[in-house]
Write a protein that holds these residues in place. Sequence first.
Motif, short mmCIF file in Angstrom:
data_model
loop_
_atom_site.label_atom_id
_atom_site.label_comp_id
_atom_site.label_asym_id
_atom_site.label_seq_id
_atom_site.Cartn_x
_atom_site.Cartn_y
_atom_site.Cartn_z
N ASN A 7 0.88 -1.16 0.00
CA ASN A 7 0.00 0.00 0.00
C ASN A 7 0.92 1.22 0.00
N SER A 8 1.10 1.79 -1.17
CA SER A 8 2.10 2.85 -1.32
C SER A 8 1.46 4.22 -1.22
N SER A 12 5.24 7.06 1.93
CA SER A 12 5.25 5.85 2.77
C SER A 12 4.98 4.59 1.94
N LYS A 14 3.36 0.83 3.07
CA LYS A 14 2.88 -0.12 4.07
C LYS A 14 2.89 -1.48 3.40
N TYR A 15 3.31 -2.53 4.10
CA TYR A 15 3.39 -3.83 3.42
C TYR A 15 3.14 -4.99 4.36
N GLN A 16 2.84 -6.12 3.76
CA GLN A 16 2.74 -7.39 4.50
C GLN A 16 3.25 -8.50 3.60
N THR A 28 5.08 -7.70 8.66
CA THR A 28 4.28 -6.52 8.36
C THR A 28 5.13 -5.30 8.68
N LEU A 30 6.13 -0.79 7.86
CA LEU A 30 5.83 0.53 7.31
C LEU A 30 7.14 1.28 7.08
N GLU A 32 8.30 5.00 6.30
CA GLU A 32 7.71 6.34 6.27
C GLU A 32 8.78 7.41 6.14
N ASN A 43 9.68 -2.87 10.92
CA ASN A 43 9.27 -4.18 10.42
C ASN A 43 8.97 -5.10 11.60
N GLU A 389 -5.42 -6.17 4.25
CA GLU A 389 -4.29 -6.84 3.58
C GLU A 389 -4.68 -8.25 3.17
#
Length: 402
Positions: A7-8, A12, A14-16, A28, A30, A32, A43, A389
């Motif tokens: 999720n860009s 930032s 955000k990821y999983q 998971t 972020l 930023e 992380n 997610e």
Amino acid sequence: MKFFIINSGSSSIKYQVIEMETESVLATGLVERIGEEVGRLKNTCFPGTPDERESVIEQPIPDHYSGMMLVIAVLTDKDKGVIGDTSEISAIGHRVVHGGEDFHASTRITPEVIEAVKHNIPLAPLHNPANLDGIRVAMEIFAQVPQVAVFDTAFHQTMPPRAFMYALPSSLYEQDRVRRYGFHGTSHRFVAGECARMLGKPLAECNLITVHLGNGCSMTAIENGRSIDTSLGMTPLEGLVMGTRSGDVDPALHLFLKQNKGMELEAIDALLNKESGLKGLCGMNDMRDIHKAVEAGDARAAMALDVQTYRNRKYIGAYMAVLGRVDGIVFTAGIGENDAIVRAESLKGLEFLGVRLDAAKNKQRAKEARCISLEDSPVRVFVIPTNEELAIAREVANVVRG
Ligand code: ADP
């Protein structure tokens, strides 16, 4: 099979990383402050398990590419990582805010899809370019991996014109695509699916009202599994009272503010998006703080709570009228999942429409999906945690498997 969900945002990522066999989260995190003097990556590996471990890196992260490379370095770290190398990622899912009328479902990303997302930039000038940054970088780094775009708007593309048209000159729709699109579609779709399972019926036979109350808030009327109306509009500002967003106001407000306060359009936009909602009404936008203030006798906080829950109730009534038969009302997201007072107030007085809340069940705190209406309530009420997610990952699985 491991999926990487991205999720860009403008500064930032955000990821999983999700293991799809068990639908468990391997990592998971972020990234930023991309582009600022010092960026930050947080992380967490194996969140919520005994093996959970967290790491934080602070260093300059000039752009999304270096942000993504940092994430990969952490994920593949020999001692602390969760994957051996990037070849273990078998698909990537990207959250994309605005698919306009071009996308009715999640889709495999191709050059044509990227062009179509660009075509929708005028509808989401802040979000779509940031989402495209994430796509561009991931396509560069993971050139061989299938990538899927999952749109916030896609679930609502089943709305009929009577719900999505504004009563404006029709040329504004035909030429400029001005209409209701709706957002939070992945969340509404996800909790609707979970609710259908709890009702023991196929989603395609369920009539539901899904109520997403987080920082952003929206409500959707779902008929036979399809969105037929939703409260967010052309942009994510319309409808319910949100943390800092006004929701519905008289559109003539713009003119009033300009003529009486000399405000420019940009300032009015900022006022409606960032200084309004709960924050505008009482100075606080976290519902937990508002409850504390109400207990301490703060009249503005009490009014904010009342304005928000009254608006919720009004929309629930409207959507019940639109649907005719309702199997379930589902509360989700930060406030919807945790706040028994907001749920009770939002349903107050709806007994005559068949909504009978079980006060004790409503008050019980739990993380699991649950039913909180009385056994004999004609309309059942549920609390179902959303998981955007995982919802994106399931969409990716559907697209990749064809
Ligand atoms: P976002 O829209 O940013 O994803 P969330 O769904 O995480 O937001 O919801 C965030 C909001 O949920 C917070 O601003 C807060 O008002 C509310 N919230 C979180 N936990 C609770 C709680 N225990 N009780 C009441 N409200 C809560």
